[in-house]
Design a protein around this motif. Structure first.
Motif, PDB file in Angstrom:
ATOM      1  N   ASP A 219       0.823  -1.208   0.000  1.00 26.79           N
ATOM      2  CA  ASP A 219       0.000   0.000   0.000  1.00 26.79           C
ATOM      3  C   ASP A 219       0.861   1.264   0.000  1.00 26.79           C
ATOM      4  N   GLU A 220       2.053   1.139   0.589  1.00 28.58           N
ATOM      5  CA  GLU A 220       2.957   2.290   0.642  1.00 28.58           C
ATOM      6  C   GLU A 220       3.493   2.638  -0.756  1.00 28.58           C
ATOM      7  N   VAL A 221       3.956   1.616  -1.489  1.00 30.89           N
ATOM      8  CA  VAL A 221       4.508   1.920  -2.815  1.00 30.89           C
ATOM      9  C   VAL A 221       3.387   2.318  -3.779  1.00 30.89           C
ATOM     10  N   TYR A 222       2.176   1.849  -3.513  1.00 33.46           N
ATOM     11  CA  TYR A 222       1.040   2.217  -4.365  1.00 33.46           C
ATOM     12  C   TYR A 222       0.588   3.649  -4.076  1.00 33.46           C
ATOM     13  N   ASN A 223       0.471   3.980  -2.797  1.00 32.79           N
ATOM     14  CA  ASN A 223      -0.067   5.295  -2.434  1.00 32.79           C
ATOM     15  C   ASN A 223       0.986   6.394  -2.340  1.00 32.79           C
ATOM     16  N   LEU A 286     -16.504   8.225 -13.693  1.00 30.20           N
ATOM     17  CA  LEU A 286     -17.595   8.793 -14.497  1.00 30.20           C
ATOM     18  C   LEU A 286     -18.663   9.279 -13.529  1.00 30.20           C
ATOM     19  N   SER A 287     -19.096  10.501 -13.697  1.00 29.38           N
ATOM     20  CA  SER A 287     -20.089  11.081 -12.777  1.00 29.38           C
ATOM     21  C   SER A 287     -21.277  10.138 -12.659  1.00 29.38           C
ATOM     22  N   GLY A 288     -21.674   9.893 -11.454  1.00 32.40           N
ATOM     23  CA  GLY A 288     -22.813   9.010 -11.229  1.00 32.40           C
ATOM     24  C   GLY A 288     -22.440   7.535 -11.214  1.00 32.40           C
ATOM     25  N   HIS A 289     -21.172   7.237 -11.518  1.00 31.52           N
ATOM     26  CA  HIS A 289     -20.756   5.835 -11.555  1.00 31.52           C
ATOM     27  C   HIS A 289     -19.510   5.602 -10.709  1.00 31.52           C
ATOM     28  N   GLY A 290     -19.378   6.352  -9.636  1.00 35.46           N
ATOM     29  CA  GLY A 290     -18.184   6.164  -8.828  1.00 35.46           C
ATOM     30  C   GLY A 290     -18.456   6.451  -7.380  1.00 35.46           C
ATOM     31  N   MET A 291     -17.354   6.568  -6.649  1.00 34.45           N
ATOM     32  CA  MET A 291     -17.479   6.836  -5.230  1.00 34.45           C
ATOM     33  C   MET A 291     -17.520   8.346  -5.028  1.00 34.45           C
ATOM     34  N   ASP A 292     -17.644   8.743  -3.779  1.00 39.86           N
ATOM     35  CA  ASP A 292     -17.593  10.170  -3.481  1.00 39.86           C
ATOM     36  C   ASP A 292     -16.196  10.686  -3.762  1.00 39.86           C
ATOM     37  N   VAL A 293     -16.111  11.869  -4.287  1.00 40.72           N
ATOM     38  CA  VAL A 293     -14.832  12.453  -4.645  1.00 40.72           C
ATOM     39  C   VAL A 293     -14.571  13.625  -3.708  1.00 40.72           C
ATOM     40  N   ASN A 294     -13.356  13.659  -3.118  1.00 39.88           N
ATOM     41  CA  ASN A 294     -13.027  14.696  -2.138  1.00 39.88           C
ATOM     42  C   ASN A 294     -12.927  16.086  -2.732  1.00 39.88           C
ATOM     43  N   GLU A 295     -12.064  16.198  -3.743  1.00 37.62           N
ATOM     44  CA  GLU A 295     -11.844  17.499  -4.388  1.00 37.62           C
ATOM     45  C   GLU A 295     -12.172  17.340  -5.855  1.00 37.62           C
ATOM     46  N   PRO A 296     -13.471  17.328  -6.183  1.00 39.55           N
ATOM     47  CA  PRO A 296     -13.832  17.024  -7.560  1.00 39.55           C
ATOM     48  C   PRO A 296     -13.464  18.145  -8.526  1.00 39.55           C
ATOM     49  N   PHE A 344     -12.455  14.222 -11.651  1.00 36.73           N
ATOM     50  CA  PHE A 344     -11.085  13.952 -11.206  1.00 36.73           C
ATOM     51  C   PHE A 344     -11.029  14.277  -9.718  1.00 36.73           C
ATOM     52  N   ASP A 345     -10.509  13.352  -8.907  1.00 42.88           N
ATOM     53  CA  ASP A 345     -10.326  13.654  -7.485  1.00 42.88           C
ATOM     54  C   ASP A 345      -8.935  14.234  -7.276  1.00 42.88           C
ATOM     55  N   LEU A 346      -8.863  15.568  -7.295  1.00 45.29           N
ATOM     56  CA  LEU A 346      -7.549  16.216  -7.238  1.00 45.29           C
ATOM     57  C   LEU A 346      -6.863  16.032  -5.886  1.00 45.29           C
ATOM     58  N   SER A 347      -7.622  15.654  -4.862  1.00 44.26           N
ATOM     59  CA  SER A 347      -6.980  15.430  -3.553  1.00 44.26           C
ATOM     60  C   SER A 347      -6.083  14.201  -3.597  1.00 44.26           C
ATOM     61  N   ARG A 348      -6.260  13.369  -4.614  1.00 44.55           N
ATOM     62  CA  ARG A 348      -5.504  12.116  -4.709  1.00 44.55           C
ATOM     63  C   ARG A 348      -4.323  12.220  -5.674  1.00 44.55           C
ATOM     64  N   CYS A 349      -4.025  13.415  -6.178  1.00 45.46           N
ATOM     65  CA  CYS A 349      -3.010  13.496  -7.229  1.00 45.46           C
ATOM     66  C   CYS A 349      -1.595  13.391  -6.669  1.00 45.46           C
ATOM     67  N   HIS A 350      -0.691  12.985  -7.532  1.00 41.31           N
ATOM     68  CA  HIS A 350       0.729  12.860  -7.198  1.00 41.31           C
ATOM     69  C   HIS A 350       1.497  13.846  -8.065  1.00 41.31           C
ATOM     70  N   LEU A 351       2.509  14.472  -7.478  1.00 44.20           N
ATOM     71  CA  LEU A 351       3.358  15.353  -8.275  1.00 44.20           C
ATOM     72  C   LEU A 351       4.804  14.876  -8.191  1.00 44.20           C
ATOM     73  N   PHE A 352       5.478  14.950  -9.319  1.00 45.94           N
ATOM     74  CA  PHE A 352       6.888  14.554  -9.375  1.00 45.94           C
ATOM     75  C   PHE A 352       7.682  15.680 -10.009  1.00 45.94           C
ATOM     76  N   ASP A 353       8.906  15.856  -9.514  1.00 46.97           N
ATOM     77  CA  ASP A 353       9.794  16.839 -10.118  1.00 46.97           C
ATOM     78  C   ASP A 353      10.173  16.327 -11.504  1.00 46.97           C
ATOM     79  N   ARG A 354       9.973  17.168 -12.528  1.00 49.13           N
ATOM     80  CA  ARG A 354      10.136  16.628 -13.871  1.00 49.13           C
ATOM     81  C   ARG A 354      11.594  16.305 -14.196  1.00 49.13           C
ATOM     82  N   ALA A 355      12.530  17.080 -13.642  1.00 49.88           N
ATOM     83  CA  ALA A 355      13.932  16.832 -13.954  1.00 49.88           C
ATOM     84  C   ALA A 355      14.444  15.573 -13.257  1.00 49.88           C
ATOM     85  N   SER A 356      14.159  15.442 -11.962  1.00 48.88           N
ATOM     86  CA  SER A 356      14.728  14.312 -11.216  1.00 48.88           C
ATOM     87  C   SER A 356      13.802  13.101 -11.186  1.00 48.88           C
TER      88      SER A 356
END
Ligand SMILES: Nc1ncnc2c1ncn2[C@@H]1O[C@H](COP(=O)(O)OP(=O)(O)OP(=O)(O)O)[C@@H](O)[C@H]1O
Ligand SMILES: [Mg+2]
Length: 364
Positions: A219-223, A286-296, A344-356
């Protein structure tokens, strides 16, 4: 007890270094999966553990005893390979007991150990058969039986299931997990199948180019993938990824799409920073076909392709210059070209430094 410790382990073939100072500490009875693309050094690492390959530098110890120069037979390690050459002229029982007979163990003890292994592996009724008269999965179990009868402290597996068809592979995966729970030996398991790694292991070690990229619980490497590489390697279907730039009030994608990501949650970002934005298919519904979204964040899309999997459907749609994947829970039939509303649940997004390629940590 068998704690396996690797310190600054290195391997070179001539001038080519293929393993670069890796450290790994495997706890007693732990199940560790080594994953990574072809050629990243998984088998080489395993073969050095088994003593089948000389090590160029570093140490390998079991319970604080350095075993670098110990003979393979004296390491208390048994290895199961992808191609398990069984002796065709010997019965299952004879195949399993071969090493014990060579070692001159008493017959009563050999019989008891074979019987025990056959029970664990559900091979009792096949003990008198020849390998040619077994299914692929049964043969693979005999190969495991040969390892189990030796009662090793440490099991090493190198892609043991890759010769089996998909259904058998799933069955054997469950068997291996059950056997590990019963036998309880420290296990290092090599696979390039990340689903196998996720389902079997207590801890996953992701290798790349002879380095360890990340080690952690499934779960750690996934999340919390520590790099873009891990993010793209772990998870099926893979994480959606796209280049983005930090701007006032969020991110701007290359096609000009503005995403109102709450950047205060991420450490040390400033306007103009180049990042990679990542969102798993699970976090686009898909709206109406998913779970609750935190930051839609709502978007419209069109269906390029859909893959119904029964309980859910994968939906492929064009987004920001590439093809993204969303998940439709509680699915209904979709048509190619159909317009869809996405969240899109933006609360779940991941950001990576593009260079490294390294993860930009979020504070919550
Ligand atoms: N005997 C050898 N001589 C030279 N190079 C070798 C030798 N054995 C392996 N290598 C190289 O070492 C690197 C690691 O190989 P290794 O077999 O450990 O990869 P792997 O992760 O197990 O890959 P796969 O998933 O394809 O089995 C590769 O680049 C390979 O070409
Ligand atoms: Mg290999």
């Amino acid at each position: 007890m068998a704690r396996v410790k690797i310190d600054a382990l290195r391997k070179s073939y001539g001038s080519a270094q293929v393993i670069h100072d890796i450290d790994l500490d495997v706890r007693d009875k732990e199940f560790v999966a080594l994953v990574g693309p072809s050629g990243c050094g998984k088998s080489t690492t395993l073969r050095m553990l088994a003593g089948l390959e000389d090590i160029t530098g570093g140490t390998i110890s079991i319970d604080d005893q350095v075993i670098n120069d110990l003979d393979p037979a004296d390491r208390g390690i048994a290895m199961v390979f992808q191609s398990y050459a069984l002796y065709p002229h010997m019965s299952v029982a004879k195949n399993m007991s071969f090493a014990l007979r060579v070692a001159g163990k008493p017959k009563a003890e050999i019989d008891a150990r074979v019987k025990e292994a056959a029970r664990i592996l559900h091979l009792e009724e096949y003990l008198d058969r020849r390998p040619a008269d077994l299914s692929g999965g049964q043969r693979q179990r005999v190969a495991m039986g040969r390892a189990i009868v030796r009662r090793p402290d440490v099991f090493l597996f190198d892609e043991p299931l890759s010769n089996l068809d998909a259904k058998l592979r799933t069955q054997m995966r469950t068997e291996i997990k059950r056997i590990h729970q019963e036998v309880g030996a420290t296990t290092v398991y090599v696979t390039h199948d990340q689903v196998e790694a996720m389902t079997l292991a207590d801890r996953i070690v992701i290798m790349r180019g002879g380095h360890i990229e990340q080690a952690g619980a499934p779960d750690e490497v996934y999340n919390h993938p520590e790099s873009e590489f891990v993010a793209s390697f772990i998870g099926s279907p893979p994480m959606n990824l796209t280049p983005a730039e930090v701007a006032d009030g969020g991110l701007v994608l290359e096609d000009g799409t503005k995403l109102p990501v709450n950047l205060a949650r991420f450490e040390g970002l400033s306007a103009g920073d180049k990042v990679t934005f990542g969102l798993r298919p699970d976090d686009i519904v898909l709206s109406g076909h998913g779970m609750d979204v935190n930051e839609p964040w709502n978007s419209k899309g069109t269906v390029n392709l859909s893959e119904p999997l029964g309980g859910e459907t994968l939906v492929f749609f064009p987004f920001a210059g590439s093809e993204w994947i969303a998940k439709m829970l509680k699915p209904r039939a979709l048509k190619v070209g159909e317009a869809i509303d996405l969240q899109f649940d933006l609360s779940r997004c991941h950001l990576f430094d593009r260079a490294s390629g390294k993860r930009i940590n979020n504070t919550k």
